[in-house]
Write a protein that holds these residues in place. Structure first.
Motif, short mmCIF file in Angstrom:
data_model
loop_
_atom_site.label_atom_id
_atom_site.label_comp_id
_atom_site.label_asym_id
_atom_site.label_seq_id
_atom_site.Cartn_x
_atom_site.Cartn_y
_atom_site.Cartn_z
N VAL A 1 15.58 36.85 -92.70
CA VAL A 1 15.95 38.25 -93.29
C VAL A 1 15.60 39.27 -92.43
N PRO A 2 16.72 40.24 -92.39
CA PRO A 2 16.68 41.11 -91.19
C PRO A 2 15.69 42.44 -91.75
N ALA A 3 14.97 42.76 -90.71
CA ALA A 3 13.97 43.86 -90.92
C ALA A 3 14.41 45.13 -91.86
N GLU A 4 15.62 45.44 -91.67
CA GLU A 4 16.34 46.42 -92.40
C GLU A 4 16.23 46.35 -93.88
N ARG A 5 16.36 45.18 -94.22
CA ARG A 5 16.36 44.63 -95.78
C ARG A 5 15.06 45.13 -96.16
N LEU A 6 14.01 44.63 -95.40
CA LEU A 6 12.48 45.16 -95.95
C LEU A 6 12.30 46.47 -96.12
N VAL A 7 12.89 47.31 -95.08
CA VAL A 7 12.66 48.82 -95.06
C VAL A 7 13.33 49.42 -96.12
N ALA A 8 14.53 49.15 -96.37
CA ALA A 8 15.63 49.35 -97.46
C ALA A 8 14.65 49.11 -98.92
N ALA A 9 14.03 47.87 -98.92
CA ALA A 9 13.55 47.40 -100.25
C ALA A 9 12.16 48.38 -100.52
N LEU A 10 11.67 48.60 -99.48
CA LEU A 10 10.35 49.53 -99.52
C LEU A 10 10.96 50.76 -100.03
N THR A 11 11.92 51.41 -99.36
CA THR A 11 12.41 52.60 -99.84
C THR A 11 12.93 52.91 -101.26
N ALA A 12 13.52 51.64 -101.58
CA ALA A 12 14.24 51.90 -102.91
C ALA A 12 13.25 51.80 -104.25
N THR A 13 11.76 50.82 -103.56
CA THR A 13 11.08 50.93 -104.66
C THR A 13 9.81 51.82 -104.56
N LYS A 14 9.96 52.65 -103.55
CA LYS A 14 8.97 53.72 -103.25
C LYS A 14 7.57 53.10 -103.05
N VAL A 15 7.58 52.10 -102.36
CA VAL A 15 6.19 51.21 -102.01
C VAL A 15 5.91 51.42 -100.57
N SER A 16 4.75 51.73 -100.24
CA SER A 16 4.43 51.98 -98.80
C SER A 16 3.95 50.42 -98.16
N SER A 25 9.75 39.94 -102.35
CA SER A 25 10.60 40.65 -103.31
C SER A 25 9.91 40.36 -104.56
N GLN A 26 8.87 39.36 -104.68
CA GLN A 26 8.23 39.32 -105.94
C GLN A 26 7.11 40.56 -106.00
N ALA A 27 6.57 40.74 -105.06
CA ALA A 27 5.32 41.69 -104.81
C ALA A 27 5.96 43.12 -105.02
N LEU A 28 7.36 43.15 -104.88
CA LEU A 28 7.97 44.50 -105.19
C LEU A 28 8.92 44.42 -106.18
N GLY A 29 8.59 43.54 -107.21
CA GLY A 29 9.29 43.46 -108.31
C GLY A 29 10.98 43.24 -108.26
N LEU A 30 11.48 42.75 -106.89
CA LEU A 30 12.87 42.72 -107.14
C LEU A 30 13.29 41.11 -107.03
N PRO A 31 14.54 41.03 -107.49
CA PRO A 31 14.96 39.55 -107.47
C PRO A 31 15.26 39.30 -105.65
N ALA A 32 15.27 37.93 -105.73
CA ALA A 32 15.06 37.36 -104.24
C ALA A 32 16.50 37.57 -103.69
N ASP A 33 17.53 37.82 -104.47
CA ASP A 33 18.66 37.99 -103.72
C ASP A 33 19.08 39.62 -103.54
N TRP A 34 17.99 40.30 -103.66
CA TRP A 34 18.49 41.69 -103.47
C TRP A 34 18.98 42.10 -102.26
N GLN A 35 19.83 43.09 -102.44
CA GLN A 35 20.65 43.46 -100.98
C GLN A 35 20.35 45.30 -101.13
N PRO A 36 20.34 45.80 -99.89
CA PRO A 36 20.57 47.14 -100.14
C PRO A 36 21.93 47.77 -100.45
N PRO A 37 22.11 48.85 -101.16
CA PRO A 37 23.44 49.23 -101.40
C PRO A 37 24.28 49.51 -100.12
#
Length: 90
Positions: free
Chosen positions: A19-34, A68-80
């Motif tokens: 999983v690319p790091a950018e996907r993690l960063v985008a997921a954190l941004t999308a969920t507003k989780v630090s 993804s579970q900790a962020l409440g996102l589906p495992a197949d979540w992708q940034p827009p």
């Protein structure tokens, strides 16, 4: 983490995928989780999450599923996809 969750995560995604790091960063941004809040939710060290986010540590499919579970996102979540650049008048 229970054996059932680990077993479920192993079946969900091929272990060859990273999983690319950018996907993690985008997921954190999308969920507003630090990063520190994600670490707390996962029971992980904040430095580990930081290394994932800065591409210094690979994010395995198993790890991504836990993230993804900790962020409440589906495992197949992708940034827009990125927005197209604004057009300039001709």
């Amino acid at each position: 983490m229970t054996t059932a969750i680990v077993s479920e995560m192993t079946r969900a995604v091929s272990p060859e995928d990273k999983v690319p790091a950018e996907r993690l960063v985008a997921a954190l941004t999308a969920t507003k989780v630090s990063q520190s809040e994600l670490a707390r939710r996962m029971g992980a060290a904040a430095g580990t999450i930081n290394r994932y986010a800065n591409n210094k540590l690979d994010i395995s499919p198993r790890t991504w599923l836990a993230i993804s579970q900790a962020l409440g996102l589906p495992a197949d979540w992708q940034p827009p996809p990125p927005a197209p650049p604004p057009s300039t008048p001709q």
